[in-house]
Design an enzyme around this catalytic site. Structure first.
Site, PDB file in Angstrom:
ATOM      1  CD  GLU A   1      -6.281  37.069  13.521  1.00  0.00           C
ATOM      2  OE1 GLU A   1      -6.087  36.438  14.579  1.00  0.00           O
ATOM      3  OE2 GLU A   1      -6.886  36.604  12.559  1.00  0.00           O
TER       4      GLU A   1
ATOM      5  CB  CYS B   1       1.433  36.633  20.229  1.00  0.00           C
ATOM      6  SG  CYS B   1       1.870  35.741  18.761  1.00  0.00           S
TER       7      CYS B   1
ATOM      8  CB  CYS C   1       3.891  35.288   6.090  1.00  0.00           C
ATOM      9  SG  CYS C   1       5.621  34.773   6.266  1.00  0.00           S
TER      10      CYS C   1
ATOM     11  CB  CYS D   1       5.342  27.605   6.591  1.00  0.00           C
ATOM     12  SG  CYS D   1       6.913  28.476   6.764  1.00  0.00           S
TER      13      CYS D   1
ATOM     14  CB  CYS E   1       1.897  28.672   8.624  1.00  0.00           C
ATOM     15  SG  CYS E   1       1.656  30.355   9.224  1.00  0.00           S
TER      16      CYS E   1
ATOM     17  CD  GLU F   1      11.012  35.248   9.301  1.00  0.00           C
ATOM     18  OE1 GLU F   1      10.365  34.310   9.786  1.00  0.00           O
ATOM     19  OE2 GLU F   1      12.070  35.678   9.824  1.00  0.00           O
TER      20      GLU F   1
ATOM     21  CB  CYS G   1       1.627  32.679  18.518  1.00  0.00           C
ATOM     22  SG  CYS G   1       1.507  33.692  19.936  1.00  0.00           S
TER      23      CYS G   1
HETATM   24  N1  SAH Z   1       7.447  33.686  10.873  1.00  0.00           N
HETATM   25  C1  SAH Z   1       7.975  33.406  12.136  1.00  0.00           C
HETATM   26  C2  SAH Z   1       7.098  33.880  13.288  1.00  0.00           C
HETATM   27  C3  SAH Z   1       5.626  33.683  13.140  1.00  0.00           C
HETATM   28  S1  SAH Z   1       5.093  32.002  13.153  1.00  0.00           S
HETATM   29  C4  SAH Z   1       8.289  31.923  12.284  1.00  0.00           C
HETATM   30  O1  SAH Z   1       7.923  31.151  11.399  1.00  0.00           O
HETATM   31  O2  SAH Z   1       8.924  31.562  13.261  1.00  0.00           O
HETATM   32  C5  SAH Z   1       5.260  31.589  14.905  1.00  0.00           C
HETATM   33  C6  SAH Z   1       5.289  30.096  15.192  1.00  0.00           C
HETATM   34  O3  SAH Z   1       4.001  29.490  15.009  1.00  0.00           O
HETATM   35  C7  SAH Z   1       6.246  29.348  14.275  1.00  0.00           C
HETATM   36  O4  SAH Z   1       7.060  28.504  15.014  1.00  0.00           O
HETATM   37  C8  SAH Z   1       5.291  28.556  13.406  1.00  0.00           C
HETATM   38  O5  SAH Z   1       5.901  27.415  12.914  1.00  0.00           O
HETATM   39  C9  SAH Z   1       4.150  28.253  14.352  1.00  0.00           C
HETATM   40  N2  SAH Z   1       2.933  27.856  13.641  1.00  0.00           N
HETATM   41  C10 SAH Z   1       2.449  28.331  12.486  1.00  0.00           C
HETATM   42  N3  SAH Z   1       1.284  27.719  12.156  1.00  0.00           N
HETATM   43  C11 SAH Z   1       1.023  26.835  13.123  1.00  0.00           C
HETATM   44  C12 SAH Z   1      -0.045  25.904  13.357  1.00  0.00           C
HETATM   45  N4  SAH Z   1      -1.066  25.799  12.521  1.00  0.00           N
HETATM   46  N5  SAH Z   1       0.003  25.149  14.479  1.00  0.00           N
HETATM   47  C13 SAH Z   1       1.035  25.273  15.353  1.00  0.00           C
HETATM   48  N6  SAH Z   1       2.064  26.135  15.186  1.00  0.00           N
HETATM   49  C14 SAH Z   1       2.055  26.910  14.080  1.00  0.00           C
HETATM   50 FE1  SF4 Z   2       5.412  32.933   7.652  1.00  0.00          FE
HETATM   51 FE2  SF4 Z   2       6.162  31.925  10.058  1.00  0.00          FE
HETATM   52 FE3  SF4 Z   2       3.822  31.205   8.907  1.00  0.00          FE
HETATM   53 FE4  SF4 Z   2       6.121  30.348   7.847  1.00  0.00          FE
HETATM   54  S1  SF4 Z   2       5.317  29.830   9.915  1.00  0.00           S
HETATM   55  S2  SF4 Z   2       4.369  31.198   6.692  1.00  0.00           S
HETATM   56  S3  SF4 Z   2       7.434  32.106   8.188  1.00  0.00           S
HETATM   57  S4  SF4 Z   2       4.362  33.239   9.621  1.00  0.00           S
END
Ligand code: SAH
Ligand code: SF4
Length: 381
Positions: A112, A127, A134, A138, A141, A184, A357
């Protein structure tokens, strides 16, 4: 992705071998100028420039639409190269103008991209995803729950941006790219580096380097490498907690990279590049959103050249967390500011279509569920 007249030699039902060859054509946006010169040794330089302008600059959706080129050359290009490495499977549009694109690569992999309206006038931000899925896992996420399918190629990253730019009205053309989609970026550093180079090259993407931001979960080796890149791009580090114990429940990587190590690598980056780092902090109700935790965060970041971006958690089906209660994020921000840390709250955009994002989940089930449950619709292409 080509449209319009096909070369006469291509039938609507090509033999399997030729279909295979077409599916494996290299993508145009990944070719350097010297590779293009090698591919077209008999073409003058100005022709290569016209080709480049057609791929990167204009609104052509296939070689057949790069009209300054002679028809024969357009057909030759179409037979040899894929105009784009991605094709849109779905597009959805939210009430605030946010657009989510579900792209499909030549091998069927889906991922996406989100286009976000800007708070500063007309321009928009794209974005982009750096991986399909990934591996970091996390816990808050949606992408993290998928696991990793594969790294995206340079062309697949660049073509997300080019496609969105072509599909934008001039008044809403994107002028920023953030690597905050799926994946990532610093686990796919070589391809992300070449994609950034293409995006900021004046003859290709033409973006200002300061308009490109790479967001990382916090891989120190990748951060050190980023500091050596020659472009003044932005770095965002996803922090989410000021204590190792809490961070480890959110970011599995934190069991191997503690906060002391991560802060040391961030401070080295600030020193070497003389640039400010952004910390992203996803606010999760009763997990990391208390005022006392804002105080801990301010202490952790004391003396750094940085900015904190607070992102209220965006819920998705099956998530184990909740968004912070009303007013909590503001109180958290105010506490940081009181202690001298610059902090802002990121507006959650397009919640009804993509969550925005970082919480993308390109599986058909979610796209189907969304299309049943929301009125905002886009079009399949
Ligand atoms: N992997 C990288 C970039 C992609 S995630 C990273 O982790 O930074 C981009 C951002 O979106 C990160 O800061 C992540 O913590 C945030 N994010 C992921 N899932 C989320 C959610 N459900 N609500 C709010 N922010 C979220
Ligand atoms: Fe991957 Fe970033 Fe999501 Fe963590 S927050 S699972 S590093 S996309």
């Amino acid at each position: 992705m080509t449209q319009g007249a096909l070369p006469e030699t291509v039938t609507t039902d090509p033999p399997a071998a030729s279909a295979h060859a077409r599916a494996h054509r290299p993508a145009a946006s990944a070719l350097s100028d010297s590779a293009l010169a090698e591919l077209l040794p008999d073409e003058p330089r100005y022709r290569r420039e016209q080709i480049r302008r057609g791929i990167y600059g204009g609104d052509a959706r296939g070689f057949d639409q790069i009209t300054p080129l002679p028809r024969q050359l357009r057909e030759r290009l179409d037979a040899t190269l894929a105009f784009s490495s991605v094709s849109p499977a779905r597009v959805r549009i939210a009430g605030d103008g946010t657009r989510a694109f579900l792209f499909r690569a030549a091998d069927g992999t889906v991922f996406e991209t989100v286009q976000l309206p800007s708070e500063r006038g007309a321009a928009t931000t794209v974005c982009v995803s750096s991986q399909a899925g990934c591996a970091m896992g996390c816990t808050f996420c949606a992408t993290g729950t998928l696991g990793l399918t594969r790294n995206l190629s340079v062309a697949e990253i660049v073509d997300q941006f080019l496609h969105v730019r072509r599909e934008s009205l001039e008044s809403a053309a994107p002028d920023r790219v953030v690597f905050m989609g799926m994946g990532e970026p610093l686990a796919n550093t070589a391809n992300v580096r070449d994609a950034v180079e293409a995006l900021v090259d004046p003859g290709r993407g033409g973006l200002g380097a300061r308009h490109v931001t790479v967001s990382t979960v916090g891989l120190p080796a990748g951060i050190a490498e980023l500091a050596r890149w020659p472009w003044q791009i932005g770095l965002a580090i996803s922090l989410h907690a000021a204590s190792d114990d809490i961070r480890a429940t959110l970011v599995p990587l934190a069991k191997h990279v503690d906060l002391a190590t991560l802060m040391a690598s961030s401070i080295a980056y600030q020193r070497e590049t003389r640039r400010r780092v952004s910390y992203e902090y996803t606010m999760l109700r009763d997990v990391n959103d208390q005022v006392a935790q804002a105080r801990d965060l301010a202490r952790l970041l004391d003396g750094q050249t940085c900015h904190v971006n607070l992102i209220p958690f965006n819920p998705f089906p099956g998530a184990a967390y909740e968004a912070p209660a009303a007013g909590t994020t503001r109180r958290f921000r105010d506490e940081l500011r009181r202690r001298g840390v610059t902090a802002t709250i990121r507006q959650t955009r397009g919640r009804e279509i993509a969550g925005a994002c970082g919480q993308l989940r390109a599986d058909g089930a979610v796209w189907r569920r969304r299309s049943q449950s929301t009125a905002a619709t886009g079009h399949a292409s």
